[in-house]
Design a protein around this motif. Sequence first.
Motif, PDB file in Angstrom:
ATOM      1  N   ASP A  76     -73.473  15.616   7.454  1.00  0.00           N
ATOM      2  CA  ASP A  76     -72.059  15.902   7.695  1.00  0.00           C
ATOM      3  C   ASP A  76     -71.435  16.412   6.394  1.00  0.00           C
ATOM      4  OD1 ASP A  76     -69.779  15.753   9.559  1.00  0.00           O
ATOM      5  OD2 ASP A  76     -68.982  14.304   8.135  1.00  0.00           O
ATOM      6  N   ASN A 105     -66.719  18.242  13.182  1.00  0.00           N
ATOM      7  CA  ASN A 105     -66.182  16.891  13.047  1.00  0.00           C
ATOM      8  C   ASN A 105     -64.688  17.020  12.751  1.00  0.00           C
ATOM      9  OD1 ASN A 105     -65.716  14.202  12.575  1.00  0.00           O
ATOM     10  ND2 ASN A 105     -67.244  13.973  10.953  1.00  0.00           N
ATOM     11  N   ASP A 106     -63.874  16.795  13.788  1.00  0.00           N
ATOM     12  CA  ASP A 106     -62.431  17.024  13.689  1.00  0.00           C
ATOM     13  C   ASP A 106     -61.692  15.700  13.494  1.00  0.00           C
ATOM     14  OD1 ASP A 106     -59.794  17.793  13.922  1.00  0.00           O
ATOM     15  OD2 ASP A 106     -59.902  18.278  16.054  1.00  0.00           O
ATOM     16  N   VAL A 107     -61.173  15.483  12.284  1.00  0.00           N
ATOM     17  CA  VAL A 107     -60.506  14.211  11.980  1.00  0.00           C
ATOM     18  C   VAL A 107     -59.152  14.097  12.662  1.00  0.00           C
ATOM     19  CG1 VAL A 107     -61.684  13.960   9.762  1.00  0.00           C
ATOM     20  CG2 VAL A 107     -59.433  15.066   9.850  1.00  0.00           C
ATOM     21  N   SER A 133     -73.271  18.956  10.738  1.00  0.00           N
ATOM     22  CA  SER A 133     -71.899  18.975  11.237  1.00  0.00           C
ATOM     23  C   SER A 133     -70.970  19.316  10.078  1.00  0.00           C
ATOM     24  CB  SER A 133     -71.513  17.633  11.856  1.00  0.00           C
ATOM     25  OG  SER A 133     -71.511  16.599  10.894  1.00  0.00           O
ATOM     26  N   GLY A 177     -68.304  18.097   4.232  1.00  0.00           N
ATOM     27  CA  GLY A 177     -66.867  18.272   4.162  1.00  0.00           C
ATOM     28  C   GLY A 177     -66.460  19.038   2.917  1.00  0.00           C
ATOM     29  N   ASP A 214     -67.086  18.957   8.671  1.00  0.00           N
ATOM     30  CA  ASP A 214     -65.858  18.175   8.769  1.00  0.00           C
ATOM     31  C   ASP A 214     -64.676  19.107   8.505  1.00  0.00           C
ATOM     32  OD1 ASP A 214     -63.784  16.388   8.508  1.00  0.00           O
ATOM     33  OD2 ASP A 214     -64.870  15.001   7.216  1.00  0.00           O
ATOM     34  N   ARG A 255     -71.918   6.894   9.714  1.00  0.00           N
ATOM     35  CA  ARG A 255     -71.634   7.940   8.732  1.00  0.00           C
ATOM     36  C   ARG A 255     -71.508   7.302   7.352  1.00  0.00           C
ATOM     37  NH1 ARG A 255     -67.160  10.453   6.405  1.00  0.00           N
ATOM     38  NH2 ARG A 255     -67.367  12.720   6.117  1.00  0.00           N
TER      39      ARG A 255
END
Length: 305
Positions: free
Chosen positions: A65, A123-125, A102, A67, A104, A264
């Motif tokens: 993941d 990955n949509d916060v 993925s 970001g 973020d 995670r």
Amino acid sequence: MGLSAVGPARTWRTGDHEISLESPVIAGILNVTPDSFSDGGRFDEPRKAIARGRQIAEEGAAILDIGAESTRPGAAPVPAAEEWARLEPVLLGLRDLPIPVSVDTHKLEVAERAVDAGASAINDVTALRADPALAGLAARTGVGLILMHMRGTPRTMQLDTDYGDVAAEVRGALAEARRAALDAGCEPDRIAVDPGIGFGKSLDGNLELLARLDEIASLGAPVWVGPSRKSFLGALLDVGPDERVTASVAACLAAARRGAHVLRVHDVREMRQALDVEGAIEARRPGVVHGARPSARARAAGGRT
């Protein structure tokens, strides 16, 4: 009680990958940011980030993941062009990774480019609050979509941490976001949910969410959970981010017992070892079929079926 996930979800499809969720899997965190709360600046050079991404896969993560915009409490937003400039060389450098990647992000422009560059999930916060069109992108391309609960924005989220019933309210918000994704055409087994530990929650709220995670799992979607190195652990134990590894592993094990499918974490090796030890013990319970467990490296390579 073992760590076989208690929720009804048994696989998560993301792009060309199908990940078994019969036991918890690890999503390794790679922050390509200068200002993330725990590892900001460590991997903001593409060469270092690519090397760390490969290491995360080798250490036993089933998902990477990435970001490129910090979502720590109080963080300021980053323009899409800057976020993509951080992401692009890393994604291109990891296109041959044997596990799905993925990204973020909550920005449609960044997500579209990331998918074109090989990302298998978004990955949509904000759980579609920032841009509902992300669901349409996921539906068109077949990538996985992780919907995370957060109040407000990273800059404002810790200003509003009062809930009447934190688990019920978070579950309701995630159910609504999941319905929106389904209405946009996303397939059910490509949508995951995340209660957003540390995102607009107090110490007590985070602990209660983890204790009642089975209520989130009852939605029927794969459940991600990310307590890794979060400030609530620091508040509980009075330790800094680098001293929260053991606490993070403990929180993840507790989450897995209550239905988390994807853990995670920053510290992949430590989490993998904890899951392997627990799994070896669990396999000796009466009635459980004994058998050799594949190595962490073999499991990582086997994320694609």
